[in-house]
Structures are given as structure tokens and as C-alpha cells.
Write an enzyme that holds these catalytic residues in place. Structure first.
Site, PDB file in Angstrom:
ATOM      1  CB  SER B 246      -3.657  20.887  71.131  1.00 24.78           C
ATOM      2  OG  SER B 246      -4.163  21.877  71.962  1.00 24.78           O
ATOM      3  CG  HIS B 322      -7.824  24.886  71.080  1.00 24.42           C
ATOM      4  ND1 HIS B 322      -8.205  25.299  72.331  1.00 24.42           N
ATOM      5  CD2 HIS B 322      -7.423  23.588  71.228  1.00 24.42           C
ATOM      6  CE1 HIS B 322      -8.031  24.309  73.207  1.00 24.42           C
ATOM      7  NE2 HIS B 322      -7.561  23.251  72.548  1.00 24.42           N
TER       8      HIS B 322
END
Lengths: 396, 396, 396, 396
Positions: B246, B322
Site C-alpha cells: 500500500s 486497512h
């Protein structure tokens, strides 16, 4: 987690379910938001400030039900749960609040824009057709050969609404017969006619039945009729009239409940004829039957059109549904339904409600002037239409 | 009528649409019910009495939007309308209230229970694949041959959510690469690997992108990840780790916004290194790069894990998404994204968030004791989970 | 043009059709090519020289039938035409040549590689299920509720072959019941068993029926069995035995046709018992029935296994089919089919033919040595297998 | 067994395959039946007696290929095997016999009655569209954006034939552009036109390409054109003309191969112009180009219409295909294809073959008198039509 819940829930006894519903009723607040359920961008937050007086969408219970929907098959299980709740609520009215939480969700979830409209015929799956046999509530299906006649004869149509998350389980279905002229007898209508579709001029909607008790009060019946009318018009341009052949379920009950004065007023000197009606041995007596027809038809019309609930809508549930959906009163049909139920409910009377009538040549339809109506106007029109919308509270 | 509306609406100019939105804003009440929109059985009415303090479901505007959904393709047009509203609301914040009306409907309509999860591959329709090329926001797709590599190479997977009323238009999609061990460089990940799927042990979710601006703030990203994890686990039992690679979009912005004192405190004596970082000519200088790595990695970890918004959630939007969805912080990867954007946002740093890690042999998993957890307990658990749920506010 | 033909052909009377068939028979040559129907590249022409002795593919009549196939629905109409031809050929054997022209085409067209194998269950279309009711020839289906039991009970399976150009019209179907151990009575098999599929160890193929008379003699029955065995094995690894419960249609006919000497030789002193069998009043007499069992079972085995046609295959058509397809003789079941037809054909005897038997632990299966068998060897093997292939000439 | 074969076969090298083909060629007889492959009822046997001179259907090799078709994906693998055989046969012409065995099977298997006709557009699967990019042989597709223009522009259509056992693999496809009047330049045709479909009057078939080398010589091109014409006519009643814009691949080759006397005779005094043509530097010289046009157009017409093969068909393969399929010669278009290939093959000339021309008002079409034509007559008509049928031996 939601799947787990349903696995456990389905193992509960009826009593345990009741206990569970009460737990939900007591422990979870219908009003308060669980916490702020949705975090929005700052931009949206300011927007919400303008909305401040209205609490956000859902209470705790409705939020819970929303989360349960995540389970595979969740929506069917929630619909079944509401059916169960409505049954339990007959004995414990406090549970109606839970049924209502679900109703509010279902209003969103079963928005007609999400439903799929499908023709059902003899090439449809057998397990789907079994629903029709089991749920046809107006004119019961007498086994597979009766169903075959209703589906595979060229002059019959059947349409249903489905929800994409409940494939194979119809929500509601409507049965149609193509005829020449208005149908005036349900027996002749259900018998084989041999009419070629392209020679018919009328589509008779003779039955609308719900398949999901748990969706009681969610209104998609009127939309199903609209789509059925459109499907038939596109397939068969020769059809110029769309009408029902409908029962009058509350007529005799209303008649019997009248006071003696009302009876006298309504029937004139013929109150004794009502006694004949009650006794029920008049069908074979032609003269008596004719006298009864002369008496009852005006009474039925008065019942259907002039007898209203406190909020100004027809008392008869079928009249309320069709007239509320924009149909007009057509004609009464004497001895149209001589079945035991038909005689008991309405002395065999049935009624045609007219959805589409042939346009008369001498009436100049005013041009729709589409270009001039702005989206602004449409919005108000939509909202006004919504006021008049009629929910289907019974199979019609 | 709803179809008519959209026909007229689509002909409006941007200014006319703004005028129309303001009309809606002013003339229709968000709070009051239009009239009592739904007539219920008496039974339900009593139930509602218990609910009395809460106004029924929808205000006038939301009711209007619900009715517009009846039009064919209505939901897509309403989603597009919300995208338009969000754009206009940047200049006229009073319109955020309308966007919020739609958001509330969309929360119901796009309940994950109604979405269909599909794998997308090279046999998917070309017009659907074009969406991926157009909407991949994290690591842009460089034309059809790049897309082909991402879809038809055996070590790649792509999954998307669809709404049944918007077939062919993905809502959100996720791209996955199968690897051996955690991926530490986006360039190596995007290059062809030649790994046979059955020899991989890790699934790297390297991009989640929204395709519908009008659905901003509606949370289905976390569910998509859960379903993708399940699909991969079922297909490839050899995959034991599921993680992301990410970006850290807010890192350098946060760093630059620190006060001099904070910088001094955080970097110790190395504040001048931050000047070097700003100047940007350190990549080729191995020594300098190493010193920067030593300085920045702890800072990034501090930024991701300890820097919180006023409501206690991570400031970094990707971390917020997340970590809020149950992932844990895995590892930082130095120079993992050397693209211009990667360098500008996070000095090339990327992070692995871990969704599924291999179970260590010495940890005895406690038995789930399924039989003992009642539906009662599940309900509270669901509601608690809901509190922690994180909405996806950016492509991640 | 082909469509035109069928429109006109379908309007012909049976006599006109006969006249038409004779016209075809007389005017078109089965042998000569119409003209050279296919122009090939020069290259191919040379290749054909090597082929010279064999006339090219089709005669005029077969070419005509090929061209008729271009019509939409052509193949179904040609299959129906062959059914009609076979019926007419009973009276005019010269028409068998035409039926044979079609058979040759059908051998190509209905190559099992082109057929689709599908499970049929209670969610199959009702009009398809009607075929099963109409064409089940071995154990007739007694209406929809009997069919429902055969299809929706968890221990039943039904599979069919379809041709892509005849969707919805099954070619042949097979019915299967899951049991514990070999089934020994058709009545018990057809009754509801309540066996959970995962506890069964045996799949009994109790009926194979053709739906298309016009495909008589085209062999796909054996392939259907192979695919059914594979489908069951993949779904239910607990099934270790696949067998039939089959009628012995020719047994009593064979027995009655024996000469007195043969009877005496086969039955020893018990020739009078055959008289008892003929009289048929022995079923209730336990002692007599036992004596008959002792007499008839060895005779039936002798009939099934040792009585051959001139080309060395079993005389009994069902035995010929299953034994020719690689099944082995299993066991005889006394009074397994007490129906009138069962008693008349085989004194109630039925037989299990075994397709898959549990592998005995002490038999070491020889390794398949796949690597060593060349494509060369496979070719010869295929051709050898073809020699043994058995056509299904009756429903079995 | 058939699956096994293909697994082993696909592992062979080109040389081993050649060896295998020779083994097949030598060891298996094309003529003799393997054994009597099909046992028929006695009835049919008698019928066959009348057929006796003709050997039954298939030789050993064709029988083997039929059996290989049982394998999943068998037909595609056999088609690929024929492609391989045709390649090998260039060096070893004895292998043409094997390719011909397969061709005979394919004539049956790919009977147009079994093919599915589908429109291909921008919503077709990407891997299917890739076939179009790879196999467009007449006017190569220049990547995805060129393909998108050919498929998603409103004035383009593309149709293909598929075989049900090879889904996703088109056999042949045809590209169509809607125009006003006959197209006279391929470049203008391929450029974006902006013509609204409902304003066009002409459909130009500008490319037909085969996707399966192994099906060379199997004729379904003409049927594809017929179905494309029907599909366009049904969709767009405004289309009154259907024509091609076709290359003349053999023109310059024919011209160059003429003897000096023929040249002199055909060109009159202008034989030196042919030298100019050869030199090729005339395009920019307007006067020279005009003189060449005057010379070449009559020559091209002579080449297309009057130059025949020994069996009386046009020498030019594209002319042979279209004229054989019932099209008529329309007009020649000078400098219609200025590409290198177009100049090399035909000096840039292209031709319109006309499939459907607008019916002239003054021609009274004779009534079809359908009722009077018997099925008897149709049969002869079909066979006659078959004689004229033209196989597609090149992409056209």
C-alpha cells in the site's frame, strides 16, 4: 458472523424465537444510532448539519438487520423472519415494532427499480411453478394439468416479480387471460377458450397473488400491473382493453353488518329479499335470482364506490387496491363466481376494474406537451402520485 | 414519469442542474414525511406507536429519489447525480444535504448482501475491461497490453463488485498478485513474474479502485477484500498470507506540516536530512539514501500507527481503511515505489498491511465453541463490529 | 429454401409423405455424387487421388438431407422424418434405404463429442420434465408427484444428453438411485428411501430411455453411462459400486421357444414346473415359488450369458447392451419385478450388471504406465474398442 | 482414451507428429470399414441391401478421427491437427489424404445448421476480440483502438460463426460498414464516418476472414453472408443495398503472365503503359494515372468476368467466391486501395460485388406462387443450388 447467526437461529424452536424477538425488542434501541455508523468526508458533514433535526437513517435494530443481510441468502431469511414476526405479533403486539423495522428496510430493498419482471410459462423451472400452485390465493390451481392450461395455452400469460438476491422465488405473480370483450364469468375464463392471441382485444387480469408473507405491506403490486400491461401491449398491439375480473370480498359482510334502518333505506321495500339471500336457496329460482340481481347490483356499486374508510379510501380491499392504482370502475357481473367462496363473500358478484380502455374516436386527446414540462414539475408530480399509491394488503 | 424526468434532466446544462438542485433543496423538506406514505394494517400501526419518537424512514427528498429509481437504469443515473452533486457541493455546501439524502438511500441499496462478487479476467467483456483501464487509480494501467498482463498471467487475479441493476459497470475492483513472500517493490510486482500459482504462498492486494464517484463514502471495500481472500483461499490452499502493498499518501505532507520543534524532537539531530529529502537529489547517493531510510522508516511507522484524528483513528486514509478493516501493520518497504508520485507522497516508502498471516505452530487456536454462542450474543457482536468498520474514502 | 421445404412438408398427409419418400427413393441416387460437391485446392485433390477407390462422402439423397439441415430447427425435423420413415418402412422396406441415409448423417451429427451432458432435477424446465414423463419406457412415471420424488429426493440423480441444435429436447436420459448395497427389488428402489447421499455406497442405474425414435440405432447410451458414472464419482466419493437393476425382456420368450428336448435337458426332471410357471398361479405358494427360483435362476443365467446371436453376442438386448459396454454380470434377483410386465417377460427376475465394483484390497492394480503408451498404440486401441461397442436398440 | 491420446500427441515434436501421420497413413485403411461398425435392426439391414454398392460411411482413419472427437475439446484439436497436416502436406503430398479424411468429417460437423451466428461488438469478451485482431487478413486491425472503432462506432457491424463445441473461438467473421451509396475507397471506409445507422442505405461487407486454418475448404462463408444480410435487414429496414468492397488479388499476376501477343491484343497500342505500371512511379502523375485507369479497368473486368478455370469458374478467388454465391458484378473502383499490397496485387483497383440491390420501381416482381411449389420441386432446387455453391479458399 451473519451466516452463523442464521445457522443458530434456524435451530430455535418457535418459543425460543419469541424469546429472541423480545430480547431484540428490549435490548436494542430503535431510535438511537448505534454509534455514528458512517464517517463521512468533512464536506458531507457540513451538509448534514443542515439536516440536523432528523436522526440518521437507522436505529440499532434496523442496523442489525442490515448487517444480517450480508449473509448469503440473508434477504430471504429476513423476509421469512418478518413473516414469523407478523404471526407472533398477533399475540404480542409489541413485536410489531420489529416487523416495522424490517418493513422500513424492505421498502428500500424491494424498490421496484431493483425487481426483475419476468414472464412465466411452461418452460419455467418446475420448482418455480410449484410456487404458483402453492400461492395462487384467488382462484386456486388444481394440480399440474390446471397449471399447464394456465401457462401453455396461447391465450394465457403469467408474469412475476423477482428480487435478484432471491432468484427462483417469485415475490408476486399475476395471471392474465386474453379475451374478446370483458370477461363476465370466472368459470368461463378459466376454461379453455381457444382464442388466438392475435384475435383477442382484451387482457383480463384475473389474479394477483403474493408469494412472500414477510413482504406484506410492501407495495409492488401496482408496478407489476403496469409492467404486465406494457408487456402485453408490446407483444399484442391488438389488445385495446386491460381490465380485471375481481372479487368483492367484503360485500356480504358489509351488507350483513348494516343496521335495520340502513337496510330499509338502501333496499326500499325489499328487505325480505335479503332474508332470501341469507337462506341461499335462490340460485335455481330464476325469478327470485333476477329480483336479487336488481336489488344487489346497485348495493354492490354503492359498497364499492361510496363506502369509505376514515381516511377516505374504499372499504373493500380489492377496490381500494385497484382504484388507488388508477383503475376505474367498469361493470358488475351477476353470478360471475358461483363457487362457495364467491357466493359467501359477494353473492357471486364480480367486478371489472378498467386499467386501459379503448380511446373513443370523438375525444381529442390533449397533446402531452412534453417539451414544456420541466424536471421541476415532474418532481412535484411524482410526490403527488406517491400520496395516492395503494398498497396491496390482500391477494387481488 | 421517472423515465421522463431523466430524459429531461440529462438535457440540462451544468448551470440548470445547479438551479434544479437548489430548487430541490428549498422546496422539499428533508424531514417531514410527504404524507403518510405507507398505510399499514392496524396491527402494524400499533407497533409503530412504540416507535413513535422516530420519524418514519424518509423525508420528501429521499422519497423523491426513491421514486426516480423506478426508471430503467435509474440507480446508475442517481449515482451519477450524486457524483454531480458532490462536485457542485464544493462551491455550494448547502447541496451536501442532497448528496447526503442519496448517500442514505445508497447505504440501503448497496448493502453488500445485494452485490455480486465476480472474478474479472481476459475473457471478460471489453467494455467492462475499459473501466479498469479508466478507473485504476493507484497504479495506472498503461493500455491494453498492460491490462492483459494483469489479467491473463496465471499469477494475477482481479475481482469486482457489481450491483444487479448496474450490470457491466463495476462498482469497485481489486487487483491481486500471487508471490513468494511479501512483495516489497511495486515495480517488481507489476513486472511479469512467471510464478506458478500453486507454488505461491502469498496474495498481495496491490490496488483497490472505485469506479463510481457517486458512491463515495458507501462502504463495500472491506467486504470486497473479505470475499477476495475467500475466493483465493478456496482456489489455492497453498496461499497462507494475504497482505497489501500500500501507498502512504499523507506521509510527506504530514512531515512537512510538522513544526520545527516537532521535527527536532522526531528526527533528533538530523533535521538537515529533511532538507536533503526536500531537495530530492539523494536517490543516486547510496550513503545518503541509507541515512534517509534510517531516519524515515521510524517516522513513517509513527505516522501510520500513532498519529490519529480527533476521533482516534489513523490520520493516513489508507492506514485508516486497512487497519479499520482488521488488518495489522506488517512492514515498511524502502524505495518500494520510486515513481514521481510515490516519491512525492512518501519518499518511495510503501507498507504491507497483513490480513491473513500464517498461523504459528506453537499457538494453539482456541476452539470456536460454536454450539455455545447464541444468536443473542451474535447480535451484540455484529453491532460492535459495525462500530469499527472503516469506510474507503480513497482508492487504496 | 430448406425452411420452405419443411413448411410444405409439414402440411403433407401421411400418404403424401409416403409418396414423397418414394419419389426421393426413385429419383435421387444414393451412390453417385450430385456433381463434385466440393472444390478443393489442387493440393487436396492430389491427396484424394490416393483415396480414389472410395466414392466421396455422400450420395445425392444424403446431400439433400444435409442441405435441409440448414433450416432453423432442421435437425429436429430430420430426426422426426427418420422416425416417420422407420414407421413407413415396416410396410415398404425399400424405404429403409432412406432411413439409413439419415442414420449415416446422424452418426456424424450426434457424435458424443458434440452432445452436452446435463443433470436434470426439480429446477429443470417443466416442458423438459414432461419429456421424462412421456418417454420413461422402463418404469413408467406415474404423474408429477412420482416424477418429483425421482428428481428432488436427495438420493436420486437423473442425467441426460442434449444436442446443441435441439436445446430443451433430451435425446436420452438415465435415472439413478443411491443405495446401500446392490438393489434387488425395483419396487423398493422406486419407493422413498431416506438414504443420505453421503452414506450410500452404490449407484443403481435403473432406467435408460430414449426420447427420439428417429435416433434409433445411433449409439450414445454407453457414453451417457460413462459420464453419469464420472459425475457421481466426482460428486460422491463414497460411491464405490455402479451397477444396474435391469430387466431380462427376452427370458420367458426364449424359454417358451425351446424344443421339448432342450427343455428336458435344461430342467432335468422338472419340466412340469414350467407348466406351473405358465399357469402363473404360483406366486402365493411359497414352496412352489422356491422350487421355481431354484429352477429358473440357472436358466436365466444360461440365457443371459451363453445364448448368443449368430455374430456371437448375447441374444437378450439388454444384456447385449450392458455386457457390450464393458459391464459384467452381477447377480440375479428373484421376484425383483412383480409387475405384470415383469412377470410376463422374465417371471419377475431382474439382473444387476456391474460397471464399477469396489477394488479388492488383495489385488494390486498394475500401474498404468502412461508415459510408455504412445499415441500410435492409442489409435489401435480406439479402433479395437469400437469393434466391441454395443448399440442401444431398446430402452434399458 | 481419446483424452489420453491428445495429451500424448500434444507433447510430440513436429518431426514426431510427421512420423505419426505417416504411421496413420500406412497402417489404417481409408476404405475398408474397421469391422461392421454399426449393428442395425433387421429392418434396416434389408434397407441397406438396396444400398449395397456403396461402402458404409467411414474408413478406418475417419472412424479413428470420429472417436478422437469424444475427448473434451476434441474438435478444436482435430481442427488444429488438420492445420498441421496441411502444413506438412506441402512437403509430403501423401499426407493430403489424411487432411481429406478430416475434411470429410468437418463437412458434416460444421454443417451451417449447427453453427451459431452472433454479432460481435465492444461488449464481447476480450479474448474473443483478440482473435479478430490476429485473424483479420484482408485489412489488418491496427491494435485495440482500431478494433474499438470497427466495433463500437454506430455505423459498424461485425458478425461471426461459432461451433457449439468451440465456444469463444470464432470460425469466421465478417465486417460491415453502413454507408450512403457504394463505398469506393477502403481508406475512407475504414475512417470514422459519423453516419447514423438509420440514415444509411447501403451495407458494405468489407472483409471476411477465417480464424481456423484447419477448416480450409469447408464452406460456410456464403451462409455467414446470408445471415449477416438478414440480420442487417431486420435491424435496419432503411438498408436497401448490400455489397462488398473487395480486393482483386490475382489481377496483376494474371496481367504479368500474359504472353506478349495477348498483351498486345488486350491493350491495343498501349503495351508500353504496362511497363509504366510495372515501374510503379505513375501515382503522382495525374495524366498518366488517368491513362492507366482507362487501360486497366476494362482489363480488370475482363479478368474478373471472362477469365475462367478449366471447370468454368472465375480464376480470381474472390470473384469465384462472391459470384459463385449469387452476387453480381457491380463496379470497379480506381485507386480504391492505395496500400502497398493493394498496389502490388491490383494496381489499387477494388470491386463492388452486389448481393442485394434496390428493386427498381418499373420491374414488377413476379409473385412467388408459394402454394404451388411442392416439396418435390424444392428438393431438386436444393441440389441444383448446391452445384453452384462456391467455397471460400481465401479471406475475401
Amino acid at each position: 458472523m451473519a451466516s452463523d447467526f442464521f445457522k443458530r437461529f434456524s435451530a430455535l424452536s418457535s418459543e425460543e424465537r419469541l424469546e429472541f424477538y423480545r430480547f431484540l425488542r428490549n435490548e436494542f434501541d430503535a431510535d438511537a444510532e448505534p454509534t455514528e455508523p458512517v464517517r463521512r468526508q468533512d464536506g458531507e458533514r457540513a451538509g448534514r448539519a443542515a439536516n440536523a433535526r432528523r436522526p440518521d437513517a437507522l436505529g440499532q435494530r434496523a442496523t442489525l438487520f442490515s448487517l444480517l443481510n450480508y449473509a448469503p441468502g440473508g434477504v430471504q431469511q429476513l423476509v421469512d423472519m418478518r413473516a414469523d414476526l407478523l404471526a407472533h405479533a398477533k399475540h404480542d403486539r409489541s413485536l410489531e415494532a420489529l416487523a416495522d423495522d424490517l418493513r422500513q428496510l424492505f421498502e428500500h430493498w424491494f424498490n421496484p427499480g431493483f425487481l426483475t419482471f419476468q414472464r412465466i410459462d411452461w418452460s419455467s423451472p418446475a420448482d418455480l411453478l410449484e410456487f404458483l400452485i402453492n400461492y395462487e390465493a384467488v382462484h386456486p390451481v388444481d394440480g399440474w394439468s390446471d397449471l399447464r392450461r394456465r401457462l401453455s395455452t396461447p391465450d394465457r400469460r403469467c408474469y412475476a416479480y423477482f428480487h435478484p438476491a432471491m432468484p427462483g422465488n417469485p415475490l408476486i405473480f399475476i395471471e392474465v387471460a386474453l379475451t374478446k370483450g370483458l370477461a363476465t364469468s370466472i368459470d368461463r375464463l378459466l376454461a379453455e377458450s381457444g382464442i388466438a392471441p392475435e384475435t383477442a382485444d382484451t387482457a383480463i387480469f384475473y389474479s394477483i397473488s403474493n408469494c412472500q408473507t414477510g413482504l406484506r405491506g410492501i407495495g409492488f403490486g401496482q408496478h407489476l400491473i403496469q409492467l404486465a400491461i406494457r408487456a402485453i401491449s408490446e407483444e399484442l398491439p391488438n389488445i385495446t382493453t386491460c381490465a380485471t375480473l375481481s372479487p368483492i370480498p367484503g360485500f356480504k359482510h358489509w351488507l350483513n353488518a348494516l343496521s335495520d334502518e340502513e337496510k330499509a333505506e338502501l333496499t326500499g321495500s325489499d328487505t325480505d329479499l335479503l332474508g332470501v339471500l341469507k337462506a341461499g336457496d335462490w340460485v335455481g329460482d330464476h325469478g327470485l335470482a333476477n329480483r336479487l340481481a336488481d336489488l344487489l347490483c346497485p348495493l354492490a356499486q354503492r359498497y364499492l364506490l361510496d363506502t369509505k374508510t376514515s381516511d377516505g379510501r374504499p372499504v373493500d380491499p380489492v377496490a381500494r387496491f385497484h382504484l388507488g392504482n388508477g383503475a376505474t370502475f367498469g361493470q358488475l357481473n351477476w353470478l360471475a363466481n358461483p363457487s362457495a367462496r364467491g357466493m359467501a363473500e359477494s353473492a357471486g358478484l364480480m367486478v371489472n376494474y378498467i386499467y386501459i380502455a379503448p380511446r373513443r374516436a370523438d375525444v381529442q386527446p390533449s397533446a402531452p406537451k412534453r417539451g414544456k414540462i420541466s424536471p421541476w414539475r415532474t418532481m412535484s408530480g411524482l410526490l403527488a402520485g406517491q400520496d395516492n399509491r395503494s398498497r396491496m394488503e390482500t391477494d387481488v
